[in-house]
Design an enzyme around this catalytic site. Sequence first.
Site, PDB file in Angstrom:
ATOM      1  CG  ASP A  44      -1.762   1.196   1.372  1.00 51.75           C
ATOM      2  OD1 ASP A  44      -2.471   1.516   0.406  1.00 51.75           O
ATOM      3  OD2 ASP A  44      -1.711   1.842   2.433  1.00 51.75           O
ATOM      4  CG  ASP A  89      -2.181   2.083   6.246  1.00 58.05           C
ATOM      5  OD1 ASP A  89      -2.328   1.683   5.076  1.00 58.05           O
ATOM      6  OD2 ASP A  89      -2.687   3.133   6.667  1.00 58.05           O
ATOM      7  CG  ASP A 112      -1.731   7.753   0.462  1.00 57.37           C
ATOM      8  OD1 ASP A 112      -1.188   8.865   0.488  1.00 57.37           O
ATOM      9  OD2 ASP A 112      -2.238   7.262  -0.566  1.00 57.37           O
TER      10      ASP A 112
END
Length: 238
Positions: A25, A188, A27
């Site tokens: 991922d 995240d 961001d």
Amino acid sequence: MRKRPCEVNDSQAQGTAPVLGVMFDLDGTLLDTVSDLAAAANAVRLDMGLPALAESRLGHMVGKGADRLMHRVLTDDLDGQASPSDFTRARALFDKHYANLNGTTAVIYPGVIECLGRFRQAGLRLACVTNKPLQFTHPLLRLKGLAQWFDPIVGGDSFSVRKPDPLPLLEVARGWQLEPRHCVMVGDSINDVQAARNAGMRVWAVPYGYNEGRDIQLAQPDGIVKSLDQLPRALFIS
């Protein structure tokens, strides 16, 4: 038993297929981008006659793509739905503001370069799979010197669906000619965990990103590392 951040769960990792490809991922995983996103979001609110929101509040709204972000920004509600006319106007404003702000204050998280270097040295395939639109993803990765590490780079508008749908992850694996069991997703948020689970892949998480204010342990990834430089060892990559 809940896993502690940075705990390596050897019992889960033993006996699994060797890791040949890793998808990251963007961001909240590779880059801390919340200040840029918050500044653009507040510029939209001000343009539309709304007061600015705290960056910490806006940080909880990040993670499900720019469209969902705009509904949340306009309504100040994670489940909010703006009117079609307000959304259309806000979405165009956000693109304008974020194009000017993208990457200006974003920083690479500690351990990222070390992690990518060790994986590359081990011959693993690396991809970036994000819900951020490609028009912002490519410039951001180039600006921060990360684009060279990933092939492919998949954005939230690369396919008709985005994470948590497993399709983007499965398409990356297909392009690599790898079975899902040889791939790992790293993220995240619960989006990353759900996408990986539905794709039949393992998933590891970092605890410092944007998960709508929730503890990533609650999503039950296969493991959590405090810093990405701990991930190669966790995956038995020397």
